[in-house]
Motif scaffolding. Structure first.
Motif, PDB file in Angstrom:
ATOM      1  N   LEU A   1       0.832  -1.205   0.000  1.00 50.46           N
ATOM      2  CA  LEU A   1       0.000   0.000   0.000  1.00 50.46           C
ATOM      3  C   LEU A   1       0.868   1.258   0.000  1.00 50.46           C
ATOM      4  N   HIS A   2       0.262   2.385  -0.344  1.00 50.40           N
ATOM      5  CA  HIS A   2       0.863   3.729  -0.206  1.00 50.40           C
ATOM      6  C   HIS A   2       2.065   3.970  -1.116  1.00 50.40           C
ATOM      7  N   ARG A   3       2.128   3.317  -2.253  1.00 51.65           N
ATOM      8  CA  ARG A   3       3.276   3.491  -3.143  1.00 51.65           C
ATOM      9  C   ARG A   3       3.332   4.871  -3.775  1.00 51.65           C
ATOM     10  N   GLN A   4       2.238   5.620  -3.732  1.00 49.01           N
ATOM     11  CA  GLN A   4       2.244   6.970  -4.310  1.00 49.01           C
ATOM     12  C   GLN A   4       2.430   8.048  -3.243  1.00 49.01           C
ATOM     13  N   TYR A   5       2.795   7.635  -2.032  1.00 46.29           N
ATOM     14  CA  TYR A   5       2.913   8.594  -0.927  1.00 46.29           C
ATOM     15  C   TYR A   5       4.361   8.709  -0.466  1.00 46.29           C
ATOM     16  N   LEU A   6       4.636   9.813   0.205  1.00 51.31           N
ATOM     17  CA  LEU A   6       5.893   9.979   0.920  1.00 51.31           C
ATOM     18  C   LEU A   6       5.629  10.833   2.143  1.00 51.31           C
ATOM     19  N   ARG A   7       6.516  10.731   3.110  1.00 50.33           N
ATOM     20  CA  ARG A   7       6.353  11.492   4.349  1.00 50.33           C
ATOM     21  C   ARG A   7       7.485  12.500   4.463  1.00 50.33           C
ATOM     22  N   ILE A   8       7.114  13.766   4.699  1.00 49.99           N
ATOM     23  CA  ILE A   8       8.084  14.848   4.884  1.00 49.99           C
ATOM     24  C   ILE A   8       8.005  15.314   6.339  1.00 49.99           C
ATOM     25  N   GLY A   9       9.117  15.232   7.047  1.00 52.49           N
ATOM     26  CA  GLY A   9       9.129  15.656   8.443  1.00 52.49           C
ATOM     27  C   GLY A   9       9.436  17.132   8.583  1.00 52.49           C
ATOM     28  N   TYR A  10       8.855  17.740   9.612  1.00 49.38           N
ATOM     29  CA  TYR A  10       9.166  19.149   9.880  1.00 49.38           C
ATOM     30  C   TYR A  10       9.825  19.352  11.243  1.00 49.38           C
ATOM     31  N   ALA A  11      10.050  18.267  11.984  1.00 44.99           N
ATOM     32  CA  ALA A  11      10.849  18.347  13.207  1.00 44.99           C
ATOM     33  C   ALA A  11      12.281  17.993  12.826  1.00 44.99           C
ATOM     34  N   LEU A  12      12.978  18.965  12.268  1.00 40.09           N
ATOM     35  CA  LEU A  12      14.340  18.731  11.786  1.00 40.09           C
ATOM     36  C   LEU A  12      15.202  19.942  12.112  1.00 40.09           C
ATOM     37  N   ASP A  13      16.438  19.871  11.715  1.00 39.06           N
ATOM     38  CA  ASP A  13      17.373  20.973  11.952  1.00 39.06           C
ATOM     39  C   ASP A  13      17.098  22.075  10.928  1.00 39.06           C
ATOM     40  N   TRP A  14      16.467  23.158  11.369  1.00 35.95           N
ATOM     41  CA  TRP A  14      16.081  24.226  10.455  1.00 35.95           C
ATOM     42  C   TRP A  14      17.235  25.162  10.120  1.00 35.95           C
ATOM     43  N   HIS A  15      18.426  24.843  10.599  1.00 30.68           N
ATOM     44  CA  HIS A  15      19.604  25.573  10.138  1.00 30.68           C
ATOM     45  C   HIS A  15      20.022  25.096   8.745  1.00 30.68           C
ATOM     46  N   GLN A  16      19.485  23.939   8.340  1.00 40.51           N
ATOM     47  CA  GLN A  16      19.747  23.442   6.993  1.00 40.51           C
ATOM     48  C   GLN A  16      18.967  24.283   5.979  1.00 40.51           C
ATOM     49  N   ASP A  17      19.358  24.144   4.728  1.00 43.40           N
ATOM     50  CA  ASP A  17      18.664  24.853   3.652  1.00 43.40           C
ATOM     51  C   ASP A  17      17.448  24.014   3.239  1.00 43.40           C
ATOM     52  N   VAL A  18      16.378  24.111   4.029  1.00 42.75           N
ATOM     53  CA  VAL A  18      15.188  23.296   3.783  1.00 42.75           C
ATOM     54  C   VAL A  18      14.557  23.611   2.423  1.00 42.75           C
ATOM     55  N   PRO A  19      14.416  24.879   2.028  1.00 42.38           N
ATOM     56  CA  PRO A  19      13.863  25.147   0.687  1.00 42.38           C
ATOM     57  C   PRO A  19      14.651  24.461  -0.426  1.00 42.38           C
ATOM     58  N   LYS A  20      15.970  24.461  -0.304  1.00 44.38           N
ATOM     59  CA  LYS A  20      16.795  23.807  -1.319  1.00 44.38           C
ATOM     60  C   LYS A  20      16.551  22.299  -1.321  1.00 44.38           C
ATOM     61  N   MET A  21      16.391  21.720  -0.144  1.00 45.55           N
ATOM     62  CA  MET A  21      16.123  20.286  -0.055  1.00 45.55           C
ATOM     63  C   MET A  21      14.804  19.942  -0.739  1.00 45.55           C
ATOM     64  N   LEU A  22      13.776  20.753  -0.516  1.00 43.09           N
ATOM     65  CA  LEU A  22      12.482  20.494  -1.151  1.00 43.09           C
ATOM     66  C   LEU A  22      12.552  20.722  -2.660  1.00 43.09           C
ATOM     67  N   GLU A  23      13.338  21.685  -3.063  1.00 42.31           N
ATOM     68  CA  GLU A  23      13.537  21.918  -4.500  1.00 42.31           C
ATOM     69  C   GLU A  23      14.182  20.695  -5.145  1.00 42.31           C
ATOM     70  N   THR A  24      15.131  20.074  -4.435  1.00 43.07           N
ATOM     71  CA  THR A  24      15.780  18.868  -4.936  1.00 43.07           C
ATOM     72  C   THR A  24      14.786  17.712  -5.032  1.00 43.07           C
ATOM     73  N   VAL A  25      13.897  17.604  -4.042  1.00 40.01           N
ATOM     74  CA  VAL A  25      12.859  16.572  -4.081  1.00 40.01           C
ATOM     75  C   VAL A  25      11.953  16.779  -5.295  1.00 40.01           C
ATOM     76  N   GLY A  26      11.534  18.014  -5.518  1.00 40.09           N
ATOM     77  CA  GLY A  26      10.679  18.302  -6.664  1.00 40.09           C
ATOM     78  C   GLY A  26      11.341  17.944  -7.988  1.00 40.09           C
ATOM     79  N   GLU A  27      12.621  18.238  -8.110  1.00 36.98           N
ATOM     80  CA  GLU A  27      13.347  17.907  -9.334  1.00 36.98           C
ATOM     81  C   GLU A  27      13.439  16.389  -9.516  1.00 36.98           C
ATOM     82  N   ALA A  28      13.678  15.660  -8.420  1.00 38.86           N
ATOM     83  CA  ALA A  28      13.760  14.202  -8.508  1.00 38.86           C
ATOM     84  C   ALA A  28      12.411  13.596  -8.912  1.00 38.86           C
ATOM     85  N   ILE A  29      11.318  14.172  -8.400  1.00 35.26           N
ATOM     86  CA  ILE A  29       9.980  13.695  -8.790  1.00 35.26           C
ATOM     87  C   ILE A  29       9.756  13.948 -10.267  1.00 35.26           C
TER      88      ILE A  29
END
Length: 465
Positions: A431-459
């Protein structure tokens, strides 16, 4: 070695991380034994065991029965290519390696880790008990903590709990294992809501339990007709259900749905293990818990402290009004050696009201980070995914468009040192092969927008034409 502002456990963990990172060979390295490290670092064996357990969960080390612990060299670049092994194996082997970012973690306490609410309470106890605290043999957990948990779960004079009905163990999975063993569930059918966290699914599978998955609907509730069919088709021995908040989706089933589900389970006389590991992380904590409608004669409650207080408090607990001799036999045979001062510190947090204050602040931070992450996902992933904002917890459950190959997305991101959790991890039946989980309890000193941009490009690159 120990920083005055740290638990011994944290200092040992950092020492071991540095020891592992110094490995320069292509082979595994045998780590020092528990006793060797305890003597070297002048701490208890249980402290060493806690640090090793976390490192094993993070995929930095592995344990070999009758041999010891072995470190995997951090320089193994082949594990970052996404080749070979299952998605789960590759996730475990790569998460938290140097330079690898985890975007799907479930560590809500991370946002408040620096506040040290547990550390402060433990310091107070150390000043109160300057000599080593001798509480005697307590195989079922510290009595003060058991009493505090019994009081915390007592609803009224009719629906009440007592300390002798509470058992403390090393962690949540250890307590789940105790349930399977004590109730002799091997070979029987256990009902779980889906999505369900992969650690629980794989543990049940490893214990020869037949897992029956009950998918949640778009509102986070149960399709009652489907539940009735599952109960008819399978001889269910136990149902493992969330207290109020599904930990993976962050959803809360509608009140009428939970009541109707409880009625069906009661009518079929099904034992219910209520998983309350994330219940306190619902943004509306006054929501009614499932246990309030379950037949109290067929109810067990499972919980833990690590999601609320961090890895310094990994302990799990179980509440049950029945099978007292069986539980006692199980825990007496294992004689878990848990630090009494830390257990008492948690008990004082619960009884003093400081736990509730801490949770109020933690929920506020989680909700604020959720709003920020939702906005960033709309901005960077809006073309590729759709999602509902969760009602608690530490992650957003997102559905990708049809035609997106999330295994390819996982591999592409892994090569870029970014780890996500594809939805297939949260099911044993595909089940759930079309889903993914994105966590927001993470180190926000990271470049989170860039990480999400990378995810979008990979998709975008993975779309099946």
């Amino acid at each position: 070695m120990k920083d005055k502002n740290d638990f011994a456990y944290q200092a040992v963990y950092r020492y071991l991380v540095r020891l592992i990172n110094e490995v320069q060979t292509d082979s595994t390295l045998k780590m020092p034994s528990l006793r060797q490290l305890a003597r070297r670092l002048r701490v208890s064996i249980s402290t060493i065991q806690s640090a090793y357990s976390l490192l094993e969960q993070e995929g930095r080390i592995c344990s070999v029965p009758k041999s010891g612990y072995y470190a995997l060299p951090a320089s193994c670049e082949e594990t970052l290519t996404g080749e070979g092994g299952s998605v789960l194996d590759r996730l475990y082997h790569n998460v938290r390696r140097p330079g690898v970012n985890m975007l799907s973690g479930d560590e809500p306490s991370l946002l408040l880790a620096s506040q040290g609410v547990l550390l402060g309470t433990e310091r107070e106890l150390v000043r109160q008990y300057p000599q080593r605290l001798d509480t005697g043999f307590q195989p079922f957990g510290d009595m003060e903590l058991r009493s505090a948990l019994a009081a915390r779960y007592t609803h009224d004079a009719q629906d009440c709990w007592h300390a002798e009905q509470v058992y403390i163990g090393p962690d949540l999975l250890g307590m789940l294992k105790a349930v399977v063993h004590t109730l002799r569930l091997a070979g029987s059918c256990v009902l779980v809501e889906s999505p369900c966290h992969w650690t629980q699914l794989r543990l049940l599978q490893s214990l020869q339990v037949q897992v029956v998955e009950m998918p949640l609907d778009d509102d986070g509730g149960v399709r009652l007709a489907e539940l009735d069919q599952l109960l008819t088709e399978h001889s269910i021995s136990l149902a493992i259900l969330s207290s109020r908040l599904n930990p993976v989706r962050g959803s809360v089933a509608p009140l009428h749905n939970r009541q109707a589900m409880a009625h069906q389970l009661n009518r079929q006389q099904i034992w219910v293990l209520e998983n309350d590991s994330h219940g306190e992380l619902a943004f509306e904590p006054r929501d009614t818990c499932l246990r309030e409608w379950i037949d109290p004669q067929r109810l067990l409650i499972l919980g833990s402290f690590d999601k609320l207080l961090g890895p310094e408090a990994p302990y799990g607990y179980l509440l049950c009004r029945h099978f007292e001799p069986l539980w006692q036999d199980y825990f007496l045979l294992r004689a878990f050696d848990l630090p009494p001062v830390r257990q008492k510190a948690i008990a004082r947090l619960c009884s003093s009201g400081r736990m509730d204050q801490h949770l109020t602040e933690l929920r506020g931070l989680l909700e604020a980070r959720m709003q920020v992450m939702g906005q960033l996902m709309d901005q960077h992933l809006g073309r590729w995914v759709r999602f509902e904002m969760p009602r608690g917890g530490s992650g957003i459950w997102a559905e990708t468009q049809q035609g997106v190959d999330l295994r390819q997305v996982f591999d592409t991101l892994l090569a870029r040192r970014l780890v996500i959790a594809p939805g297939e991890l949260f099911s044993l039946s595909g089940l759930h092969r079309q889903y993914l989980r994105i966590g927001y309890a993470l180190d926000w000193h990271q470049d989170v927008p860039k990480m999400l941009e990378t995810v979008g490009e990979a998709i975008r690159l993975s779309q099946i034409r």
